[in-house]
Design a protein around this motif. Sequence first.
Motif, PDB file in Angstrom:
ATOM      1  N   GLY A 104      29.924  25.789  49.687  1.00 48.73           N
ATOM      2  CA  GLY A 104      31.243  26.239  49.559  1.00 48.73           C
ATOM      3  C   GLY A 104      32.205  25.049  48.815  1.00 48.73           C
ATOM      4  N   HIS A 105      31.994  24.042  49.291  1.00 48.71           N
ATOM      5  CA  HIS A 105      32.695  22.878  48.623  1.00 48.71           C
ATOM      6  C   HIS A 105      32.301  22.566  47.240  1.00 48.71           C
ATOM      7  N   PRO A 106      31.142  22.301  46.943  1.00 39.36           N
ATOM      8  CA  PRO A 106      30.627  22.147  45.812  1.00 39.36           C
ATOM      9  C   PRO A 106      30.939  23.349  44.839  1.00 39.36           C
TER      10      PRO A 106
ATOM     11  N   GLY B 186      32.909  19.399  55.488  1.00 36.18           N
ATOM     12  CA  GLY B 186      33.528  19.392  56.675  1.00 36.18           C
ATOM     13  C   GLY B 186      34.918  19.740  56.768  1.00 36.18           C
ATOM     14  N   HIS B 187      35.787  19.029  55.864  1.00 32.19           N
ATOM     15  CA  HIS B 187      37.179  19.591  56.016  1.00 32.19           C
ATOM     16  C   HIS B 187      37.379  20.921  56.075  1.00 32.19           C
ATOM     17  N   HIS B 188      36.509  21.848  55.771  1.00 32.95           N
ATOM     18  CA  HIS B 188      36.807  23.493  56.228  1.00 32.95           C
ATOM     19  C   HIS B 188      36.863  23.530  57.366  1.00 32.95           C
ATOM     20  N   MET B 189      36.266  22.659  58.269  1.00 32.71           N
ATOM     21  CA  MET B 189      36.032  22.869  59.677  1.00 32.71           C
ATOM     22  C   MET B 189      36.665  21.792  60.678  1.00 32.71           C
TER      23      MET B 189
HETATM   24 CU   LIG Z   1      36.211  22.004  50.190  1.00 31.72          CU
END
Ligand SMILES: [Cu+2]
Lengths: 586, 324
Positions: free
Chosen positions: A278-280, A327-330
């Motif tokens: 998701g982040h990439p 991990g910044h989404h979590m």
């Molecule tokens: Cu992200």
Amino acid sequence: MSNQDHHHEETFISKYIFSLDHKMIAKQFLLTGMFMGIIGVIMSAFFRLQLAWPDEGFPILETFLGKWAPDGVMDPNIYLALVTIHGTIMVFFVLTAGLSGTFSNLLIPLQIGARDMASGFMNMLSYWFFFLSSLVMIISLFVSSGPAAAGWTIYPPLSALPQAMPGSGLGMTLWLVSMSLFIVSALLGGLNYIVTIVNLRTKGMSMTRMPLTMWAFFVTAILGTLSFPVLLSACLLLIFDRSFGTAFYLSDIMIQGEILTQTGGSPILFQHLFWFLGHPEVYIILLPALGITSEVVSTNSRKPIFGYKAMVGSILAIAFLSFIVWGHHMFMTGMNPFLGSVFTFTTLLIAIPSAVKVFNYLTTLWRANIQFTPAMLFSIGLVSTFISGGLTGLILGDAALDINVHDTYFVVAHFHIVMGLSAIFGMFAGVYHWFPKMYGRMMNKSLGYAHFWITFISAYGVFYPMHFLGLAGVPRRYYSNTAFPMFEGLVEINELISVFAILGVVAQLIFFFNFFYSIFRGRQSSQNPWRSNTLEWTTPVERIHGNWPGELPTVHRWAYDYSKPGMDEDFVIQTTPLKDGEEEGH
Amino acid sequence: MENLLTILISLLAIIALVQLVRIFELATKLKGQQEIEISDKENHYNGLALLIVGFGFVLFVAYSFKLWGHLILPESASLHGIQIKLLWDTTMYLILFVFFITQPLLFWFSYKYRGKKNNKALYQTHNNKLEIIWTSIPAVVLTALVVFGLKTWNNVMVPDTSNAMVMEVYAMQFNWTARYSGEDNKLGDANYTLIGGINTLGVDINDSASSDDIITREIHLPVDEQVLMKFRSQDVIHSAYMPHLGVQMNCVPGMSTQFAFTPIKTTSEMRKELKNEEFDYVLLCNKICGSAHYNMQIKVIIETKQEYLEWMSQQDNFNTLISR
Ligand SMILES: [Cu+2]
Ligand code: HEM
Ligand SMILES: [Cu+2]
């Protein structure tokens, strides 16, 4: 062997449908992406109607949604479904396949001086997997329990249990099938792009002479091939959990009075896998847009892109960092606070290469001779949204600050501006700029201006106010704000957003009209309409198989010799040999 | 019939538009202007428009804090909120500072360097000194921000909770239940397999710590006392979010999560501050969880210790509940 010797007969089917030619495949990606885009954007208009006027009945909703919007008032489940499919379509179908698929295909062979992709067949397969995937996603809109509705992030257990919501029934199965096909398409495409760029560069086209678009597409393809397989495994495990009683993501659940037998799994595992893609993915969307912008800004500033090496370095740095920030989404999942610290640190690091890119764009404009083509306007729009949206990332990436804005409209504002708007603007810039390469005709300039101005103003009109909704504590994915007295004061701002949203959606009609009108009626393009340096403009307007009628071009310089002193013109095509004593720029 | 008419009118409109554009294009051709070249006039007006719209936007951003500032949540009603506010303000000023420099520059350059026929751009490829400067400055500023951020994060998430009041908030589609640990300040064991009938949280009767647990449908908290809130979920992921208190934590099935905080303003103090007699704190669901996600809430009341104890004494404990 050069292709022009054997003119094999092309049938309608081999030319337009199962085409192996990268330029045709690019157009197929673009048209499919645009079609999906229409669906995704209309959905957003629908749920904006619901959010601004929750009690009002809209006949148009009943027309389109039928039993899901009795008397024109949306059902909560269908609201969630629309948000989910809107997000999925925008992120994957429009801004991954539609953007990267179109322009990687169109530009990679043309800008590095190759006759076609390394494997035309794989390239064709890539498109047809994408087509199938789109088809399945569209079919999922018509199943009686409704399409997937657990958000585009489809967190289990919500997405794993049909008992949890209607959208987790057949709709979710189809979503997973569609995404699996999509990933196959992305991998086939990505591998092809990488191999082509590594192996098929023409004579003289060293990596450091490649236009920034090529760097962006190259790195994007690497990101995709490394991260999409992880999403594929995540989806497969979810399919197992849903259909075969495994417990990868499920544990200790009682739902609708039924105690499930699965134990030992972890819903959080899914989130790790999902966000590892998701982040990439965010950069898979953004980097091609930045690449396109670099090209368009430099050409239309009539000035070399400032700090070419730093631009390449930033792309590489962003790409590398994008793998270690998921991990910044979590932050709010109850993860070990130490882990949160690590992800805060890596996330904020990304701000450095991003800032470098912004400064370089600004400096490129400094003392330029700017030609405001529609593509240039959209590129400047991109730089603006990239700044606005990127800055709020400093808040969301800082775990301590995220506590109070995580999952609120502040996030919706942030990612729409930095990823949604920037990438859409980049995509428009690309279409306006390379339309002549695709169709041999020009798009209408005045309509392009009208399109840009209405879009730019309504885009900020929609997403800037959303920050305040978030700061007021409004959670995202809420069907309605009416259940809470604390949100009573937000009616007006919600209406304002919706008015701009509808204006913005309607303005896209100008673009679609211009696009299709120009395919058939646009003015004939000259060979190099923007007086640009890159190789694609050395091919004939007629767009032949194999791209160049004779020998492949030989490259003698980098792509950014605009307004170089001592030259006759304010551009120098890459195939021009260096003069005696001339120094090559870099 | 109506539909047919709509289709017809749309078709006519499209045809009219096509003709209009054609006339327009013919006119530019007659004027001898190359369609693709951008005239000085076009450059001028688009540059000017960027300047006006761009600066308009930047000014509006400044004005928006006045216009919509009252919508922003009031200052945090819990202790850790004060620390976070400091970090928030620092970050916010930094963001606005950068915003108010870069955006105007972008729009100003666009206008200032709009193309003119006889102008020539500067040939400038790079400038190592400049680039090193503007890479190092963000690096230094961000290092400071990271250190500040991590310190705050650790203070907030890893506080000393040895004297905290322990309680639990339990999530299920689509409501919340609170469980207080009672006199022993220890929550009895609970397990989803024990859920049934009146025992909606699956509390283990055989665990001696459970007998004095108190289950309620409202959350009451004494002001100025630290509470360690634990979260469980029965079915899907939910998220417990108390906007005014600056508290948020996911509730994950099969896992226990927690958040410790100290409320510092009672409900009635907050009502006075907001001049709103109806105000109540609320805990709402902030992770998509199904059809009624948008209405999954529980009232939170912050009161003096006395009021709290009085309320508590009126509640039945788990033993009484079960034996009834
Ligand atoms: Cu992200
Ligand atoms: C006409 C323009 C658009 C409007 C008015 C719009 C509006 C919205 C709104 C209001 C939401 C949040 C709804 C909620 O959380 O309840 C949303 C969600 C979302 N939008 Fe858009 N959007 C637009 C364009 C885009 C674009 C260009 C992208 C591309 C990245 C995009 C991607 C998403 C995603 C990923 C979500 C999250 C879906 C989810 O929560 O699962 N949108 N959109
Ligand atoms: Cu919930």
